[in-house]
Scaffold this motif. Structure first.
Motif, PDB file in Angstrom:
ATOM      1  N   ARG A   1       0.997  -1.250   0.062  1.00 12.45           N
ATOM      2  CA  ARG A   1       0.596  -0.378  -0.041  1.00 12.45           C
ATOM      3  C   ARG A   1       0.854   1.169  -0.124  1.00 12.45           C
ATOM      4  NH1 ARG A   1      -3.456  -3.336   1.933  1.00 12.45           N
ATOM      5  NH2 ARG A   1      -5.142  -3.838   2.689  1.00 12.45           N
ATOM      6  N   CYS A   2       1.888   1.379   0.799  1.00 15.64           N
ATOM      7  CA  CYS A   2       2.953   2.709   1.234  1.00 15.64           C
ATOM      8  C   CYS A   2       3.381   3.003  -0.648  1.00 15.64           C
ATOM      9  CB  CYS A   2       3.690   1.932   1.998  1.00 15.64           C
ATOM     10  SG  CYS A   2       3.766   2.057   3.504  1.00 15.64           S
ATOM     11  N   ILE A   3       4.643   1.829  -1.181  1.00 17.45           N
ATOM     12  CA  ILE A   3       4.530   2.035  -2.015  1.00 17.45           C
ATOM     13  C   ILE A   3       3.265   2.546  -3.248  1.00 17.45           C
ATOM     14  CG2 ILE A   3       6.519   0.697  -1.453  1.00 17.45           C
ATOM     15  CD1 ILE A   3       5.787  -1.542  -2.868  1.00 17.45           C
ATOM     16  N   SER A   4       2.464   1.794  -3.095  1.00 21.35           N
ATOM     17  CA  SER A   4       1.620   2.234  -4.929  1.00 21.35           C
ATOM     18  C   SER A   4       0.944   4.248  -4.205  1.00 21.35           C
ATOM     19  CB  SER A   4       0.193   1.817  -4.045  1.00 21.35           C
ATOM     20  OG  SER A   4      -0.399   2.225  -2.699  1.00 21.35           O
ATOM     21  N   CYS A   5       1.693   4.528  -3.428  1.00 24.68           N
ATOM     22  CA  CYS A   5       1.728   6.493  -3.914  1.00 24.68           C
ATOM     23  C   CYS A   5       2.684   6.685  -4.256  1.00 24.68           C
ATOM     24  CB  CYS A   5       2.139   7.112  -1.398  1.00 24.68           C
ATOM     25  SG  CYS A   5       0.838   6.212  -0.635  1.00 24.68           S
ATOM     26  N   LYS A   6       1.789   8.179  -4.519  1.00 27.49           N
ATOM     27  CA  LYS A   6       3.017   8.792  -5.510  1.00 27.49           C
ATOM     28  C   LYS A   6       3.600   9.115  -5.301  1.00 27.49           C
ATOM     29  CE  LYS A   6      -0.276  13.093  -5.698  1.00 27.49           C
ATOM     30  NZ  LYS A   6      -1.426  14.110  -5.891  1.00 27.49           N
ATOM     31  N   SER A   7       4.126   9.748  -3.585  1.00 27.14           N
ATOM     32  CA  SER A   7       5.499   9.360  -3.849  1.00 27.14           C
ATOM     33  C   SER A   7       6.015   9.352  -2.511  1.00 27.14           C
ATOM     34  CB  SER A   7       5.427  11.876  -3.700  1.00 27.14           C
ATOM     35  OG  SER A   7       4.683  12.114  -2.347  1.00 27.14           O
ATOM     36  N   GLU A   8       7.161   9.547  -1.610  1.00 26.39           N
ATOM     37  CA  GLU A   8       7.284   8.955  -0.500  1.00 26.39           C
ATOM     38  C   GLU A   8       7.102  10.124   0.486  1.00 26.39           C
ATOM     39  OE1 GLU A   8      11.216   8.341   2.075  1.00 26.39           O
ATOM     40  OE2 GLU A   8      11.512   8.292  -0.207  1.00 26.39           O
ATOM     41  N   LYS A   9       7.005  11.332   0.428  1.00 24.68           N
ATOM     42  CA  LYS A   9       6.344  12.001   1.351  1.00 24.68           C
ATOM     43  C   LYS A   9       4.601  11.630   1.473  1.00 24.68           C
ATOM     44  CE  LYS A   9       5.598  17.101   2.511  1.00 24.68           C
ATOM     45  NZ  LYS A   9       6.216  18.448   1.084  1.00 24.68           N
TER      46      LYS A   9
END
Length: 629
Positions: A268-276
C-alpha cells in the motif's frame, strides 16, 4: 458449579440482515466500479499496486482497517473485560511501530522501486534468501487469513444464530470478487468505507452501553472498583502475560513483524505517488489505530460495568470469551432492530479488509517472486490475467483454511502467536539487510533458520505446556446476581484436570509471554546472521548499493560527519556518482545492467536531480517505470 438461567437474548431479525447485507453489496459494488473505470488500464502493475499513483488519505484508512481485524473488534473488549485496561498501553507500541516503519524500512523499499518486499532480499542477498522468505510469508498469511475468517464467524454464529459456514463462504467470495475485479484500488477504497463502518459500530455500542449503565462517571467508578484501571505494571518478569514491558517492547516487535516488513502494508505504501505521501499515510494511520484502540478498550470497560454482578462467561451463557462482545450487543440492542446488524457489519469489516489485503498481497508476491521468475516473457495482458487467477486461487485457499482453523483451539491467541513466530525472524532478516552492510547471504540464510527455530521452539512449547495461571492472573468476575436454575442446588466441586508432566523448561522458556515470540525470532536471526557473516567473510560496503542500506548511525552521530562516514562500513552514501552496474550484486547486474530503479534512488544530497526525485515536494516520486532485477 451452579446452573444459571440465561436471560433471553434475541437473535437476528430481518432489519439486521438488511444492514449486514448492505455492507457486502457496497463492497462488491466498489470492485465493479473500479473494474469498469480502469478497464483500459490492464497492466499487472496497475492491478497490483494501483499504478503507484494513490494519495495518502485512502491509504491511511486502508492501513488502519487492515491492521484492525475482527480479532480487535471481538478480542480487545473481552481482553479488557477479563484482564483490565492495560491493553491501552499498545498505543505506545503502535507509535514505535509506525516511526520505525516510516523512517527505517519504508524509505529503502520505496526508493528501490520494488513491487514485492521480497525483491529487496534478492537485490541485497540472493535468490535463495528471497525464495525462503517468500514461502514462509505465503504459508504464514494463508494460515492467519483462515483463522481471521473463522474466528468472527464462530463467535457471531453462536451468539446471533448467523450461519457459520454461510458467513465463512460469503466472506471469502466477496473478498475474492472485488479483489479480482478491481485490484489494489478496490481493496483500498473498500477499506476506507469499512473503516467508517467499524468506528460507527464501536461508537454506537459505546453510547448505548454508557447510557444504560448510568453515564461515563458510573462506568469509570465500576471499572476502578473492579481493579480494571490498574494499567501501569512495571514488573520486569518476562513470564508475565501483560506488563508495561511485555506490551511496549514485546508488542512493538510483534506488530513490527506484522506491519513494518509485511507485504500487505508495504504494498500500500509504495502504491502512493510519492514517498512523502507514503509517510503521511503511515502517520495518519497511527491516529486511526489510536481511535480504534481507545474505542475497543472503552467498550471493554462499559461491558464490565454492565456485567459486573453477572458474568455471562462464568455463568456459561456463552462458551468462549470472544463471544462476550456480540452477546453484549444483542443484549443492549434487543429493542432496536437493525443496530445489531451494524455491529456484525463492524466486526466483519475488519475481517473483510484483512482477507482482501492478504489475497492481494499473496497474489503480488507469487506473481513477482515466482511466476515472473519462471515465465519472464509474459505479455502484459497475460500478466494481468495471471494476477487475477492468483487472487481467485488464494481466495479459495484462505476460505478453505477456515475449515482447518475450526480444528484448532483458541484461534485468537493462535493467530497472534503465528504472527510472532513467523514475523519475528522475517523482521530480523530485513533488519540484517537494511541496517548491517556487512551481512552476507550465508548469514541471512543461517539467521533466518536460527530465528524460525528459536521462535517455533518457544511458541510450540507454550501451546503444549501453557504458562501457570499465576502468570496471566485474570481479574475477578462475579455471578452474584445471576438467576439460579435451582436455588437449592449445592455448588459442585470441579475435579482438577490431570496435567501432563511438565519438563524443566515448561515454567521458564515455554512460559514466556506470547508477545516475546517475535523478539526472540528477530534477535536470534540478527545475532546468528552477523556471527555467520563474520565467520564466512563479511560483505564489503563498497559492493552494496547505497539505496539498499539505511545509515541509522547518522542519527546517533549527527555531530561528526567523519564518524558517520567511518560507521558506514564502506557504503558510499555521499558519493556524487555511483557506478550502479559495478555496485549491484553480480547475479543482478548481469540481468539488469544499469537499471533506472537505482538511479532514481540516489541520496537527496546529490546535486544532480535524477529521475524520481521531485525538488518541489522534496520527496521521491513514483514514475511509470518497472522494477527489473
Amino acid at each position: 458449579m451452579s446452573n444459571f438461567v440465561a436471560p433471553e437474548v434475541k437473535k437476528f431479525v430481518a432489519w439486521d440482515y438488511v444492514v449486514f447485507a448492505a455492507l457486502f453489496l457496497v463492497c462488491a459494488s466498489i470492485g465493479v466500479f473500479f473494474a469498469v473505470k480502469e478497464r483500459k488500464k490492464k497492466t499487472s502493475k496497475e492491478f497490483l499496486v494501483g499504478g503507484k499513483q494513490m494519495t495518502c488519505g485512502p491509504i491511511a484508512f486502508s492501513l488502519t482497517t487492515s491492521f484492525m481485524s475482527a480479532v480487535t473488534v471481538l478480542g480487545t473488549p473481552s481482553e479488557v473485560y477479563r484482564y483490565g485496561a492495560s491493553f491501552v498501553l499498545f498505543f505506545l507500541s503502535y507509535a514505535l511501530v509506525i516511526i520505525f516503519t516510516a523512517e527505517l524500512f519504508l524509505p529503502v523499499f520505496y526508493r528501490s522501486g520494488i513491487t514485492s518486499t521480497y525483491e529487496y532480499l534478492e537485490l541485497r542477498f540472493n535468490k535463495v534468501v528471497r525464495l525462503a522468505a517468500t514461502l514462509i510469508y505465503i504459508l504464514q498469511t494463508i494460515l492467519y487469513t483462515g483463522i481471521v475468517v473463522y474466528a468472527p464467524s464462530l463467535a457471531l454464529n453462536q451468539v446471533t444464530g448467523f450461519d457459520l459456514w454461510g458467513s465463512v463462504v460469503a466472506t471469502g467470495m466477496v473478498c475474492t470478487f472485488y479483489c479480482t475485479l478491481g485490484g489494489l484500488k478496490a481493496v483500498v477504497w473498500t477499506d476506507a468505507f469499512q473503516m467508517i463502518v467499524m468506528v460507527a459500530g464501536f461508537v454506537t455500542v459505546l453510547i448505548r452501553g454508557t447510557t444504560l449503565n448510568g453515564g461515563t462517571t458510573k462506568v469509570w467508578e465500576n471499572a476502578y472498583e473492579g481493579s480494571r484501571l490498574n494499567i501501569f505494571d512495571f514488573d520486569v518478569d518476562p513470564l508475565r502475560r501483560h506488563t508495561f514491558w511485555t506490551i511496549v517492547i514485546g508488542g512493538t516487535f510483534t506488530w513490527l513483524g506484522i506491519y513494518g516488513v509485511n507485504q500487505s502494508t508495504i504494498q500500500r505504501c509504495i502504491s502512493c505517488k510519492s514517498e512523502k505521501h507514503a509517510k503521511l499515510a503511515l502517520y495518519l494511520n497511527l491516529l486511526g489505530l489510536w481511535i480504534v484502540l481507545v474505542c475497543a478498550v472503552f467498550c471493554g470497560l462499559v461491558m464490565y460495568s454492565h456485567y459486573k454482578s453477572c458474568d455471562p462467561w462464568t455463568a456459561s451463557f456463552i462458551s468462549a470469551p470472544d463471544q462476550l462482545m456480540p452477546y453484549f450487543v444483542m443484549d443492549i440492542f434487543s429493542s432496536m432492530p437493525g443496530v445489531p446488524g451494524l455491529f456484525v457489519a463492524c466486526a466483519f469489516s475488519g475481517t473483510l479488509s484483512t482477507v482482501a489485503a492478504s489475497i492481494n498481497a499473496l497474489a503480488t508476491v507469487t506473481f513477482e517472486d515466482l511466476v515472473k521468475k519462471g515465465f519472464p516473457n509474459l505479455s502484459e495482458k497475460m500478466s494481468t490475467w495471471t494476477s487475477k487467477g492468483l487472487c481467485i486461487l488464494y481466495g479459495i485457499l484462505c476460505t478453505s483454511m477456515a475449515a482447518a482453523a475450526s480444528l484448532l483451539g483458541g484461534v485468537v491467541q493462535a493467530s497472534l502467536s503465528i504472527h510472532g513466530m513467523c514475523g519475528g525472524p522475517m523482521l530480523g532478516l530485513f533488519t540484517l539487510g537494511i541496517v548491517f552492510p556487512c551481512a552476507n547471504w550465508k548469514g541471512a540464510t543461517g539467521g533466518l533458520l536460527a530465528g524460525i527455530t528459536l521462535a517455533f521452539w518457544s511458541g510450540t512449547g507454550s501451546f503444549i505446556y501453557p504458562a501457570p495461571p499465576t502468570k496471566s492472573i485474570p481479574l475477578q468476575l462475579s455471578t452474584l446476581n445471576c438467576t439460579l436454575a435451582n436455588s437449592t442446588e449445592a455448588l459442585a466441586t470441579v475435579a482438577p484436570t490431570a496435567t501432563p508432566d511438565r519438563p524443566l523448561l515448561a515454567d521458564t522458556w515455554y512460559s514466556l509471554s506470547y508477545l516475546y515470540f517475535s523478539a526472540i525470532g528477530c534477535l536470534g536471526c540478527v545475532i546468528t546472521g552477523l556471527l555467520i557473516s563474520f565467520v564466512t567473510g563479511p560483505t564489503k560496503g563498497e559492493d552494496v548499493p547505497p539505496v539498499l542500506i539505511k545509515p541509522v548511525c547518522n542519527l546517533f552521530c549527527f555531530w561528526s560527519e567523519r564518524l558517520q562516514t567511518s560507521l558506514w562500513c564502506g557504503v558510499r552514501h555521499n558519493s556524487q556518482e555511483v557506478d550502479f552496474e559495478k555496485n549491484l550484486p553480480k547475479v543482478i547486474a548481469n540481468k539488469a545492467g544499469t537499471d533506472d530503479t537505482f538511479k532514481n534512488s540516489i541520496n537527496k544530497e546529490n546535486k544532480r536531480p535524477f529521475p524520481g526525485y521531485n525538488p518541489e515536494e522534496k520527496s521521491y516520486t513514483n514514475t511509470s517505470r518497472e522494477s527489473r532485477l
